[in-house]
Write a protein that holds these residues in place. Structure first.
Motif, short mmCIF file in Angstrom:
data_model
loop_
_atom_site.label_atom_id
_atom_site.label_comp_id
_atom_site.label_asym_id
_atom_site.label_seq_id
_atom_site.Cartn_x
_atom_site.Cartn_y
_atom_site.Cartn_z
N TRP A 103 0.86 -1.19 0.00
CA TRP A 103 0.00 0.00 0.00
C TRP A 103 0.89 1.23 0.00
CZ3 TRP A 103 -5.10 1.11 -0.40
CH2 TRP A 103 -5.49 2.41 -0.04
N PRO A 104 0.64 2.25 -0.79
CA PRO A 104 -0.45 2.45 -1.74
C PRO A 104 -0.03 2.21 -3.20
CG PRO A 104 0.55 4.56 -1.29
CD PRO A 104 1.35 3.50 -0.53
N ASN A 105 1.01 1.45 -3.40
CA ASN A 105 1.54 1.29 -4.76
C ASN A 105 0.86 0.21 -5.58
OD1 ASN A 105 3.49 3.36 -4.41
ND2 ASN A 105 4.62 1.95 -3.11
N ARG A 106 0.17 -0.70 -4.93
CA ARG A 106 -0.54 -1.74 -5.65
C ARG A 106 -1.91 -1.19 -6.07
NH1 ARG A 106 -0.70 -7.79 -3.18
NH2 ARG A 106 1.54 -7.62 -3.33
N ARG A 107 -2.38 -1.61 -7.21
CA ARG A 107 -3.65 -1.08 -7.74
C ARG A 107 -4.84 -1.87 -7.21
NH1 ARG A 107 -2.90 2.43 -12.09
NH2 ARG A 107 -4.71 1.68 -13.22
N TYR A 108 -5.11 -1.71 -5.92
CA TYR A 108 -6.24 -2.39 -5.30
C TYR A 108 -7.56 -1.92 -5.90
CZ TYR A 108 -3.17 -4.34 -1.77
OH TYR A 108 -2.19 -5.05 -1.14
N ARG A 109 -8.53 -2.84 -5.92
CA ARG A 109 -9.86 -2.54 -6.42
C ARG A 109 -10.89 -2.79 -5.34
NH1 ARG A 109 -11.51 -6.36 -9.66
NH2 ARG A 109 -13.53 -5.38 -9.72
N LEU A 110 -12.05 -2.18 -5.49
CA LEU A 110 -13.18 -2.42 -4.59
C LEU A 110 -14.45 -1.99 -5.29
CD1 LEU A 110 -14.16 0.54 -3.30
CD2 LEU A 110 -12.04 0.25 -2.05
N LYS A 111 -15.57 -2.41 -4.72
CA LYS A 111 -16.88 -1.96 -5.18
C LYS A 111 -17.54 -1.25 -4.01
CE LYS A 111 -17.42 -5.78 -8.39
NZ LYS A 111 -18.09 -7.06 -8.66
N CYS A 112 -18.16 -0.12 -4.29
CA CYS A 112 -18.82 0.65 -3.24
C CYS A 112 -20.22 1.02 -3.71
CB CYS A 112 -18.00 1.90 -2.93
SG CYS A 112 -18.51 2.74 -1.43
N LEU A 113 -21.20 0.71 -2.87
CA LEU A 113 -22.58 1.00 -3.23
C LEU A 113 -22.78 2.50 -3.43
CD1 LEU A 113 -24.40 -1.43 -0.79
CD2 LEU A 113 -24.19 -1.66 -3.27
N VAL A 114 -23.48 2.85 -4.50
CA VAL A 114 -23.72 4.25 -4.86
C VAL A 114 -24.38 5.01 -3.71
CG1 VAL A 114 -25.07 5.74 -6.40
CG2 VAL A 114 -23.82 3.77 -7.33
N LYS A 115 -25.32 4.37 -3.03
CA LYS A 115 -26.04 5.04 -1.93
C LYS A 115 -25.16 5.22 -0.69
CE LYS A 115 -30.71 3.72 -3.27
NZ LYS A 115 -31.92 2.98 -2.89
N ASN A 116 -24.01 4.56 -0.65
CA ASN A 116 -23.09 4.71 0.48
C ASN A 116 -22.13 5.87 0.17
OD1 ASN A 116 -21.65 4.33 2.81
ND2 ASN A 116 -21.10 2.20 2.39
N THR A 117 -22.69 7.06 0.10
CA THR A 117 -21.94 8.24 -0.35
C THR A 117 -20.76 8.56 0.57
OG1 THR A 117 -23.54 9.65 0.79
CG2 THR A 117 -23.89 9.27 -1.57
N ARG A 118 -20.92 8.32 1.86
CA ARG A 118 -19.83 8.58 2.81
C ARG A 118 -18.61 7.71 2.49
NH1 ARG A 118 -20.10 7.72 9.26
NH2 ARG A 118 -18.09 8.65 9.73
N ALA A 119 -18.86 6.44 2.19
CA ALA A 119 -17.76 5.53 1.86
C ALA A 119 -17.10 5.91 0.54
CB ALA A 119 -18.26 4.08 1.82
N ILE A 120 -17.90 6.28 -0.45
CA ILE A 120 -17.31 6.69 -1.73
C ILE A 120 -16.40 7.90 -1.51
CG2 ILE A 120 -17.83 7.74 -3.98
CD1 ILE A 120 -20.21 5.83 -4.20
N ALA A 121 -16.84 8.86 -0.74
CA ALA A 121 -16.02 10.05 -0.46
C ALA A 121 -14.73 9.65 0.26
CB ALA A 121 -16.82 11.05 0.37
N PHE A 122 -14.83 8.73 1.22
CA PHE A 122 -13.66 8.24 1.96
C PHE A 122 -12.64 7.65 1.00
CE2 PHE A 122 -11.77 4.34 3.83
CZ PHE A 122 -10.95 4.92 4.78
N TYR A 123 -13.08 6.75 0.13
CA TYR A 123 -12.16 6.09 -0.80
C TYR A 123 -11.55 7.09 -1.79
CZ TYR A 123 -13.82 1.63 1.00
OH TYR A 123 -14.12 0.58 1.82
N ARG A 124 -12.32 8.06 -2.23
CA ARG A 124 -11.80 9.06 -3.17
C ARG A 124 -10.68 9.88 -2.52
NH1 ARG A 124 -16.14 10.31 -7.67
NH2 ARG A 124 -14.39 11.43 -8.53
N THR A 125 -10.84 10.22 -1.23
CA THR A 125 -9.79 11.00 -0.57
C THR A 125 -8.48 10.21 -0.47
OG1 THR A 125 -10.36 10.31 1.68
CG2 THR A 125 -11.45 12.30 0.84
N LEU A 126 -8.57 8.89 -0.55
CA LEU A 126 -7.38 8.05 -0.46
C LEU A 126 -6.78 7.71 -1.82
CD1 LEU A 126 -8.57 5.70 2.39
CD2 LEU A 126 -6.91 7.55 2.54
#
Length: 149
Positions: A103-126
């Motif tokens: 971390w953070p050099n590996r290209r990790y993937r994940l799926k985040c539910l659209v309605k979970n806006t708080r989590a999407i924002a969290f992942y984007r900041t990272l």
């Protein structure tokens, strides 16, 4: 592999953690995914949904489990990241992610539910970027990938 910060210890899950982790998984899904019938979530889901995954546990200074992360290693896919509400916003999720190999050099993937806006924002900041869309029984999701350090 163990990782320590001032607040958090990240370690591999062991058998004695499984009931606590299953409870966290159940509780957090029921209070976060309000658009899904809570009866659709079951205590037994954790064992079924994490089959073959590497599980990281996050503990506070007192050894209380704050949350966990599961990784499907063949695809560098972060399947789950769940933190109890009382521990959210204090860096537990970031500590779990930082403990991932390369971390953070590996290209990790994940799926985040659209309605979970708080989590999407969290992942984007990272540094996660949205690379696609999909849908699941819990709702539509964004496919996200870490852009790499």
């Amino acid at each position: 592999m163990m990782s320590k910060s001032d607040l958090w210890t990240i370690r591999p899950a062991c058998v004695r953690d499984m009931d606590v982790l299953a409870d966290i998984y159940l509780r957090v899904r029921r209070i976060t995914f309000l658009w899904v019938d809570p009866g659709d979530f079951h205590a037994a889901d954790f064992v079924i949904h994490t089959q073959g995954e590497r599980i990281f546990v996050c503990e506070d200074r007192n050894g209380v489990i704050a949350g966990f992360l599961t990784l499907w290693e063949p695809d560098d896919f972060i399947h789950m990241l769940y933190i109890l509400p009382e521990f959210q916003g204090f860096g537990a999720g970031k500590a779990l992610l930082a403990a991932l190999p390369e971390w953070p050099n590996r290209r990790y993937r994940l799926k985040c539910l659209v309605k979970n806006t708080r989590a999407i924002a969290f992942y984007r900041t990272l540094g996660f970027k949205i690379i696609g869309d999909g849908s699941s029984p819990e709702g539509d999701y964004k496919d996200m990938r870490l852009s790499g350090g």
